[in-house]
Design an enzyme around this catalytic site. Sequence first.
Site, short mmCIF file in Angstrom:
data_model
loop_
_atom_site.label_atom_id
_atom_site.label_comp_id
_atom_site.label_asym_id
_atom_site.label_seq_id
_atom_site.Cartn_x
_atom_site.Cartn_y
_atom_site.Cartn_z
N GLU A 194 0.83 -1.21 0.00
CA GLU A 194 0.00 0.00 0.00
C GLU A 194 0.86 1.26 0.00
O GLU A 194 0.72 2.13 0.88
CB GLU A 194 -0.96 -0.03 1.19
CG GLU A 194 -1.97 -1.15 1.08
CD GLU A 194 -3.08 -1.12 2.13
OE1 GLU A 194 -2.89 -0.52 3.20
OE2 GLU A 194 -4.14 -1.71 1.88
N GLU A 384 -5.57 -8.42 -1.29
CA GLU A 384 -6.22 -8.28 0.01
C GLU A 384 -7.68 -7.94 -0.25
O GLU A 384 -7.98 -7.09 -1.09
CB GLU A 384 -5.63 -7.12 0.83
CG GLU A 384 -4.32 -7.40 1.47
CD GLU A 384 -3.83 -6.26 2.37
OE1 GLU A 384 -4.67 -5.55 2.95
OE2 GLU A 384 -2.61 -6.10 2.48
#
Length: 485
Positions: A194, A384
């Site tokens: 991220e 995810e």
Amino acid sequence: MSFPKDFYWGGAIAANQAEGAYNEAGRGLARTDITTGGSLHARRQVTYEFADGTTGKGDFVPQGAHGKILADEYYPNHEGIDFYHRYKEDIKLFAEMGFKMFRMSISWSRIFPNGDEQEPNQAGLDFYRSVFEELRKYDIEPLVTISHFDTPLYLEEHYGGWNNRKLIDFFTHFTETIFNEYKGLVKYWLTFNEINNTIMFLEFVQKNPSDQAYQSAYQQLHYQYVASAKAVKQAHQIDPNYQVGCMICGICNYPLTCDPKDILANRYAWEQNIFYSGDVQCKGKYPTFAKRLWAKHNVNLDITAQDLEDLKEGTVDLYTFSYYMSTAITTHQQEDKVGGNFSTGARNPYLKYSEWEWADDPMGLQYYLEMIYDRYELPLMVVENGLGAVDKLEDGKVHDPYRIEYMKEHIKAMDKAIENGVDLRGYTSWGCIDLVSAGTGQMSKRYGFIYVDKNDDGTGSLERYRKDSFYWYKDVIASNGAKLD
Ligand code: P53
């Protein structure tokens, strides 16, 4: 269903949230080790000590203090779910579900305890070798995140972390070490988890950030992009079979109204939060709108000609992202704001929200997949996705129809995107085994197919239990996404 035959079904965890054993076998500290637990409305805090011995805790380690573990505080990541000692048992359970892929991360400070050493810590290297070998026993393909929220604390305190260009060299020494070490055992790597969070959550982490805060965020990102690009290039030289991806926190942005001001604000949100990082890593250059983003906050970056060359030569092989929710953007005065942990923006009246205020929006995943595939034309993976929810263990069982429902709809969304031409290669749902929440430090924000008996205060037997979703996901995998009910 349209899932390709060799689709990588699986699950994902991160070292700092699962392994525990924070000070075993020579491991150095990371920020998560000085971070306490929190909750939906109470932010996690870091604990610290000044030179004169005074201690404290807060949102940041103040100037002049250093991160310190305090005797009367509880640190959920210290033990995690003890994956470090139980990985064989856990991998066996993943194999029972039929996992084809397992996403995990390497704790940088297990390999280089301070981060600036020349010689790696052999015990750290050995640990991950055993984990990869265990996965291979069951034909599970590892997907390895190189940096998942755990830069060695020493690098942060002695070098200023990613504000310092030197971090690029420390990182590439780390990547060179692991790329050589695990040749033949690993094929898929992701550089920074991220990566876009640094800019996307800046306004969430700091209220009204100053231009200086933006300057630092963009500079850190630049050094990380260069480090990532160098790692990609290095990986291909070390093993031409290596596939390296970027990893973006994929939040889907919508305009709240059709006021042109909202439409423009929405596009700018996509640019700053999502496309900026993706473009640099996939296209190898800064997008045209970067100048506008920098000018808005008087940002002046240290970017060398060599950096630009490195970015060009180190574009990623695949685009991977997390997807949990969408958000609504508006320029209007908004009473009804979403107030979750790391969920921001206006409340979308068309969506349901989780207990942690994350918008449940499967169509947003389809939207994201189709838009991103069209933009980069690179293979994609959803690395995810999942629902953080409170589960109840009763008689060794957990009934979690809400989780099954959430995932079912997201799998259908992926199916639609593939049908519409998207080259989607894999799906590793988040926290396939319950683990410590990154945002809140809670155990009670659970994502797993496997329940771990551990509570927010650290009590519990650490025993593992199969939830209803465990058997459901096993069928999903066995049927390659066809059997969802
Ligand atoms: P937790 C915020 C928003 C979206 C994804 O998050 C985020 C975060 C950070 O909290 O992080 C990713 O545990 C991250 C994982 C994390 C997972 O999402 O706060 O890559 O490490 O656990 C879920 O519920």
